[in-house]
Design an enzyme around this catalytic site. Structure first.
Site, PDB file in Angstrom:
ATOM      1  N   HIS A 126       0.801  -1.214   0.000  1.00  0.00           N
ATOM      2  CA  HIS A 126       0.000   0.000   0.000  1.00  0.00           C
ATOM      3  C   HIS A 126       0.841   1.275   0.000  1.00  0.00           C
ATOM      4  O   HIS A 126       1.894   1.354   0.623  1.00  0.00           O
ATOM      5  CB  HIS A 126      -0.928   0.011   1.223  1.00  0.00           C
ATOM      6  N   ASP A 127       0.369   2.256  -0.739  1.00  0.00           N
ATOM      7  CA  ASP A 127       0.938   3.607  -0.765  1.00  0.00           C
ATOM      8  C   ASP A 127       2.333   3.684  -1.385  1.00  0.00           C
ATOM      9  O   ASP A 127       3.021   4.694  -1.220  1.00  0.00           O
ATOM     10  CB  ASP A 127       0.958   4.214   0.644  1.00  0.00           C
ATOM     11  N   GLY A 144       5.035  -1.100   2.748  1.00  0.00           N
ATOM     12  CA  GLY A 144       4.224   0.085   2.540  1.00  0.00           C
ATOM     13  C   GLY A 144       5.029   1.363   2.463  1.00  0.00           C
ATOM     14  O   GLY A 144       6.091   1.486   3.066  1.00  0.00           O
TER      15      GLY A 144
END
Length: 263
Positions: A126-127, A144
């Site tokens: 994520h991200d 992440g």
């Protein structure tokens, strides 16, 4: 309202009625395209691929079998918010890659640029933000909030700690564990990774000349051979090479190294 031409979708694929596929997108058998997914012209989805939204995929990408694209992230703070995955054009995503959407604790999206090669079993958490023309070799794993600059290469099995930055034109050797930032143009390897000079061969292949490579070697020595802190090295580089445009990515990568740089 014009009807979408889904003639390239195999009868045994499942496509949510709300998905937006360009007319010449192909989807192989047993693939699933979920709601809030947009796929641009010329993109080819092989068999057994799962794509969930909100996800936007650009033009002329190839996504191979058993990849999971746009799934919700594994961050325990994630509570089902409608975060996004954005993928550019001309990317190749090989077998069994996993790419997760973002979180509201960060920018709310995971982003992959254009012209990238993600080899088999790559994980993008994520991200993360991946630039353009990168290569992530087999089993490379990004935690992440990792950022990967343009033209970077991560060797097979490289593992990158969350919030690390991988500089433009940098390279990690296979099996590296990256716990701090790799500055632009630098090669790193080991567990944990340490610097091993400039990515000379890669830079030569991309057209950088001898004069720049000589300047870059001198800049590398300022960072790694004079016993300076990162801040001190930045100051010295600004004084000596601040007017050299191609050195700016190196200086900038030092300036954003909140976790420190590989040493």
């Amino acid at each position: 309202m014009a009807t979408q031409d889904w003639s390239g979708v195999h009868p045994q694929a499942i496509v949510d009625p709300s998905a937006k596929l360009a007319d010449n997108v192909t989807v192989g058998p047993w693939s699933y395209i979920g709601a809030n997914v947009e796929i641009g012209e010329g993109t080819e989805i092989m068999s057994h691929v799962v794509i969930k939204g909100p996800t936007v995929i650009g033009r002329n990408n190839r996504i191979f079998q058993f990849s999971s694209v746009g799934e919700e992230c594994q961050d325990k703070k994630y509570a089902g918010e409608p975060t996004r995955l954005i993928i550019g054009d001309n990317n190749t995503i090989r077998e069994s890659c996993t790419i997760h959407r973002g979180t509201t604790q960060d920018r709310g999206e995971t982003r992959i640029g254009s012209g990238n090669l993600l080899m088999a079993y790559v994980h993008v958490a994520h991200d993360c933000v991946i630039g353009n023309n990168t290569i992530l070799a087999n089993c490379a794993t990004l935690a992440g909030h990792v950022e990967v600059g343009d033209w970077a290469i991560l060797g097979g099995g490289t593992m990158v700690h969350q919030f690390c930055h991988i500089g433009t034109h940098s390279m990690s050797a296979g099996g590296s564990i990256v716990l701090k930032d790799i500055p632009a143009y630098v090669m790193a390897s080991g567990q944990s990774a340490s610097p091993h000079g400039i990515n000379v061969e890669g830079l030569k292949r991309r057209g950088f000349g001898k004069e720049f490579l000589l300047t870059l070697r001198r800049a590398y020595k300022v960072i790694y051979r004079q016993g300076l802190t990162t801040e001190q090295a930045m100051e010295e580089l600004e004084k000596a090479y601040g007017d050299v445009a191609d050195i700016k990515p190196l200086i900038d990568s030092l300036g954003r190294a909140d976790r420190g740089i590989v040493r």
